[in-house]
Design an enzyme around this catalytic site. Structure first.
Site, PDB file in Angstrom:
ATOM      1  N   SER A 180       7.898   1.616  -3.944  1.00 17.04           N
ATOM      2  CA  SER A 180       9.355   1.491  -4.085  1.00 17.04           C
ATOM      3  C   SER A 180      10.054   2.123  -2.878  1.00 17.04           C
ATOM      4  CB  SER A 180       9.835   2.154  -5.385  1.00 17.04           C
ATOM      5  OG  SER A 180       8.984   1.830  -6.456  1.00 17.04           O
ATOM      6  N   ILE A 223       2.402   2.350 -10.423  1.00 16.88           N
ATOM      7  CA  ILE A 223       1.080   2.276 -11.074  1.00 16.88           C
ATOM      8  C   ILE A 223       0.144   3.292 -10.438  1.00 16.88           C
ATOM      9  CG2 ILE A 223       0.004   0.521  -9.581  1.00 16.88           C
ATOM     10  CD1 ILE A 223      -1.187  -0.765 -12.037  1.00 16.88           C
ATOM     11  N   SER A 257       4.129   4.856  -6.963  1.00 11.78           N
ATOM     12  CA  SER A 257       5.177   4.125  -6.253  1.00 11.78           C
ATOM     13  C   SER A 257       6.605   4.562  -6.523  1.00 11.78           C
ATOM     14  CB  SER A 257       5.055   2.642  -6.551  1.00 11.78           C
ATOM     15  OG  SER A 257       4.000   2.132  -5.800  1.00 11.78           O
TER      16      SER A 257
HETATM   17  C1  LIG Z   1      -4.727  -4.443  -0.717  1.00 11.51           C
HETATM   18  C2  LIG Z   1      -3.875  -3.337  -0.910  1.00 11.51           C
HETATM   19  C3  LIG Z   1      -4.155  -2.114  -0.073  1.00 11.51           C
HETATM   20  C4  LIG Z   1      -5.003  -1.175  -0.763  1.00 11.51           C
HETATM   21  C5  LIG Z   1      -4.857   0.225  -0.296  1.00 11.51           C
HETATM   22  C6  LIG Z   1      -5.363   1.065  -1.372  1.00 11.51           C
HETATM   23  C7  LIG Z   1      -5.067   2.489  -1.277  1.00 11.51           C
HETATM   24  C8  LIG Z   1      -4.955   3.267  -2.342  1.00 11.51           C
HETATM   25  C9  LIG Z   1      -4.980   2.733  -3.694  1.00 11.51           C
HETATM   26  C10 LIG Z   1      -3.905   3.168  -4.570  1.00 11.51           C
HETATM   27  C11 LIG Z   1      -2.574   3.253  -3.952  1.00 11.51           C
HETATM   28  C12 LIG Z   1      -1.507   3.227  -4.951  1.00 11.51           C
HETATM   29  C13 LIG Z   1      -0.164   3.126  -4.293  1.00 11.51           C
HETATM   30  C14 LIG Z   1       0.924   2.928  -5.235  1.00 11.51           C
HETATM   31  C15 LIG Z   1       0.924   1.591  -5.886  1.00 11.51           C
HETATM   32  C16 LIG Z   1       1.996   1.472  -6.962  1.00 11.51           C
HETATM   33  O1  LIG Z   1       2.278   2.382  -7.681  1.00 11.51           O
HETATM   34  N1  LIG Z   1       2.537   0.257  -7.104  1.00 11.51           N
HETATM   35  C17 LIG Z   1       3.535  -0.039  -8.095  1.00 11.51           C
HETATM   36  C18 LIG Z   1       3.366  -1.330  -8.737  1.00 11.51           C
HETATM   37  O2  LIG Z   1       4.357  -1.500  -9.688  1.00 11.51           O
END
Ligand SMILES: CCCCCC/C=C\CCCCCCCC(=O)NCCO
Length: 738
Positions: free
Chosen positions: A236, A256, A259
């Site tokens: 976000s 998740i 973010s």
């Molecule tokens: C292909 C994507 C790149 C992968 C990089 C992976 C690195 C770490 C894994 C977890 C990272 C989480 C970041 C936050 C994601 C999140 O909260 N998204 C919100 C969705 O609603």
């Protein structure tokens, strides 16, 4: 080689009958046309997606320009002066609310002020993806219906691009979703609009929203308002950049893996990641939602904590529960929010994986000191096995080994911020494993192996189920540690480090352990900016380890970070969102609403606390056997009339007699034990007796406090866990597990 082919062809040409040649020719031709067709289709899709991206970029650029022109015209009409803009966007949330409620300022004025400011912040950071054109009309209608003012009357709100609004593409940074405008409106947006809010801009995200950088081929790179060369955090990130830059007073994101919290920490605002299920997630494009072991949740972001509180009050209302009946209908509990008792708060600055940098450590320690000075008790805490937690989180969220990412990106432009990861997903497994091994040797970072191997996902449904079980076990162990320390809440670093330069995230994934933990556990967590990096933090890097490549990268990327914001995370147990974090005085933190449940089999324990008879199985190996219980009950010489009378009472009558004292818990227990043993003789329905039920009933009779189920005997299915009793599900395998 050439000669060999010619010889073979000649032989085949002379030997084979004509029909055979035709059939083979047709098969080969079809196959080649199929492959050529596929290739053509692939390149056509790529071309089409490139065109779509270009069109969208144009459209978004024009929408911003048009808005600017429109606002300039307005300015020439002197509807809003520069001073008025400045005054409005500087008003704290509560003052803005008051002025809108009293009619001192209008919804349209506030909208224009925030539009002007937002476009300014966008020029610096590229945080806005699109303008919401309906905002003008909504604001006008708010002013026209000023007699019906909701609590958010006239408050402009910004939305992460993944929030669905009818007529707008909701791409998550992926070309696949272009030209597929949403039909339904996001549930939270509907609730917010009913409360009077005016959605006005949409904000940027990373491609696929599974990284904490904020860049995608459609809308480009978003920068940090404190240093545009650095990331705002993600996913976000557009929201945080806009809010921290002053271009929005209340925004919405999703989380998740961090973010909502990482961008708040990196940009210097606040956010709340609620328990999954507290707020509706209907109308979110969370790419990859088929995965349900760790779920994303929407949540608010703002400059001030009070805004988050007001926002939660407006969202936790019957309208949301009506629009999405899957949401737990728990209203905002003001009594908890206002509670003033002193808390036991756990804290840590190092989660046992990657040490947080000196600024992030200091932030936690400063909050700790502040809390202690206010009489709260701060208890050092070591999170349970972070390597294991990381493995579980990554395996769950990338259970398909990245397949869905590779698939959806096959005809898309892959953003450079995720290209290495996508390339790794595409490698043959043996090569990937070798890369991980070499990476581990070169980086000397054991988390490289943990992340690397976990990105392979799971191989079968059985492995997926085992993973689900392991996650539950991890949660149980973590909760036990939390309980053993008698914690009400936890404080810890907002992230492992402060904002890093663009393009470095792919080499620095390890920092996410500080946030993904609370997604795996599904604990609500808020992040609040508490300080800025000082020179002393940079000097303190001399004590920061340099053993691994990751640690060296942290040092390298944080060395010029003086002035950047630093946040702290505040964590509670599930459904304890009623936390109050005040920016001025970090006094009362998290207000626990209820005595939370011991574990997920809580119903069994609650009932047992009130009850007398519980029957579960260990195949006759109980200390008190059914025969012994029968003897014991015979000795009590309970009359047939009494048995008949008690058994004939309806639930309500039984409850009333127990509450009034006409019957005791022991009386009722014994009668139901007699009857249960009788039924068991005919049906073999009881697996095991709860040994201390009579003592429990006696204890209840001597206690003066009567719960609503006081003295009601309850029978429990064998699979409900109770300390000391095996819970077999009918399988020998679990027999020794008590
Ligand atoms: C292909 C994507 C790149 C992968 C990089 C992976 C690195 C770490 C894994 C977890 C990272 C989480 C970041 C936050 C994601 C999140 O909260 N998204 C919100 C969705 O609603």
């Amino acid at each position: 080689m050439d000669r060999m082919i010619r010889t073979l062809w000649k032989q085949w040409d002379s030997d084979s009958p004509k029909e055979k040649k035709i059939v083979i020719g047709v098969i080969a031709g079809s196959y080649l046309s199929y492959r050529a067709g596929k290739l053509l289709h692939h390149y056509y899709k790529k071309y089409e997606n490139n065109q779509k991206i270009r069109r969208k970029q144009e459209e978004c650029r024009e929408s911003k320009e048009k808005l600017e022109e429109f606002l300039m015209e307005k300015k020439s009409l002197r509807t809003i002066s520069r001073e008025a803009v400045q005054r409005i966007v500087s008003l704290p949330f509560n003052d803005l609310q008051t002025e809108l409620q009293s009619g001192k300022i209008t919804a349209v004025e506030v909208l224009h002020a925030y539009q002007i400011k937002a476009l300014e912040v966008d020029k610096l950071t590229n945080c806005i993806t699109e303008v919401i054109w309906e905002a003008e009309e909504i604001a006008l209608s708010r002013d026209l219906n000023a007699n019906k003012k909701g609590p958010l009357h006239g408050i402009p709100i910004s939305l992460k691009e993944s929030y669905m609004i009818p007529g707008y593409d909701c791409t998550a940074g992926l070309a696949f979703y272009l030209d597929k405008p949403a039909e339904q409106e996001n549930v939270l947006v509907q609730v917010l609009k009913q409360a009077g809010a005016v959605p006005f801009v949409r904000t940027n995200i990373p491609q696929g929203m599974m990284t904490y950088e904020c860049s995608n081929p459609i809308h480009g790179i978003t920068g940090n308002p404190h240093d545009p060369n650095r990331i705002p955090g993600g996913s976000s990130g557009g929201e945080a950049a806009l809010i921290a830059g002053g271009g929005s007073i209340l925004g919405f994101g999703s989380d998740i893996g961090g973010s909502l919290r990482i961008p708040a920490h990196m940009c210097g605002c606040c956010s709340l990641k609620p328990t999954v299920g507290r707020l509706s997630d209907k109308g979110q494009n969370d790419f990859g939602t088929g995965q349900t072991l760790v779920n994303a949740t929407p949540g608010p972001m703002a400059a001030e904590v009070d805004t988050l509180v007001s926002c939660m009050k407006c969202l936790l209302v019957p309208k949301m529960f009506h629009l999405d009946p899957a949401v737990s209908p728990v209203l905002f509990r003001n009594e908890i929010y206002e509670e003033k008792r002193k808390l036991n708060i756990g804290f840590y600055v190092d989660d046992g994986s990657l040490k947080s940098n000196p600024a992030c450590q200091r932030a936690v320690l400063e909050v700790k000191a502040m809390l202690e000075s206010q009489g709260h008790t701060l208890i050092p805490f070591e999170p349970v096995d972070i390597s294991k937690m990381t493995e579980l989180f990554i395996k769950a969220t990338f259970a398909d080994g990245g397949y869905s990412f590779v698939d959806i990106l096959s005809t898309d432009q892959v953003d450079p911020t995720i290209s290495n990861t996508i390339m790794a997903f595409k490698m043959p497994k043996w090569l990937y494993k070798m890369v991980v091994m070499v990476g581990r040797l070169l980086t000397k970072d054991h988390m490289m192996t943990v992340f690397g191997n976990s990105f392979l996902g799971v191989k079968s449904i059985t492995e997926y189920w085992d993973l689900a079980l392991e996650i539950e076990e991890y949660k149980t162990e973590f909760l036990k540690k939390w309980r053993d320390n008698k914690l009400d809440a936890m404080i810890c670093p907002g992230f492992a480090y402060t904002a890093i330069p663009h393009g470095t995230v792919q080499y620095l994934t390890s920092g996410v352990t500080y946030t993904i933990l609370y997604n795996l556990l599904n604990y609500p967590a808020g992040t609040l900016k508490v300080t800025n990096v000082k020179q002393q933090d940079i000097d303190n890097f001399k004590d920061y380890p340099s053993n691994t490549y990751t640690e060296k990268l942290v040092k390298e990327n944080c060395k010029d970070s003086v002035g950047l914001p630093v946040g702290v995370q505040f964590v509670g147990l599930p459904y304890q969102e009623e936390l109050k974090l005040t920016l001025q005085v970090m006094d009362r933190l998290i207000r626990p609403f209820w005595k939370p449940d011991e574990d997920r089999n809580r119903s069994a324990k609650i009932l047992c606390g009130v009850v007398a008879a519980v029957y579960i199985s260990n195949q006759g190996k109980t200390k008190l056997s059914k025969a012994q219980l029968e003897e014991h009950l015979k000795g009590k010489e309970i009359s047939t009339n009494t048995i008949k009378r008690i058994l004939s009472l309806s639930f309500k009558e039984l409850q009333a007699e127990l509450q009034s004292g006409k019957l005791s818990a022991v009386d009722v227990l014994n009668v139901y034990q007699i009857k249960a043993l009788e039924v068991d003789k005919r049906t073999n329905c009881i697996t095991e007796l709860v040994q201390d039920s009579e003592e429990r009933a006696k204890q209840l009779d001597s206690d003066r406090k009567k719960g609503p189920l006081y003295g009601i005997p309850v029978s429990i299915k064998e699979t409900y866990t109770m300390p000391g009793y095996p819970c077999t599900g009918g399988m020998m395998f679990h027999f020794d597990e008590k």
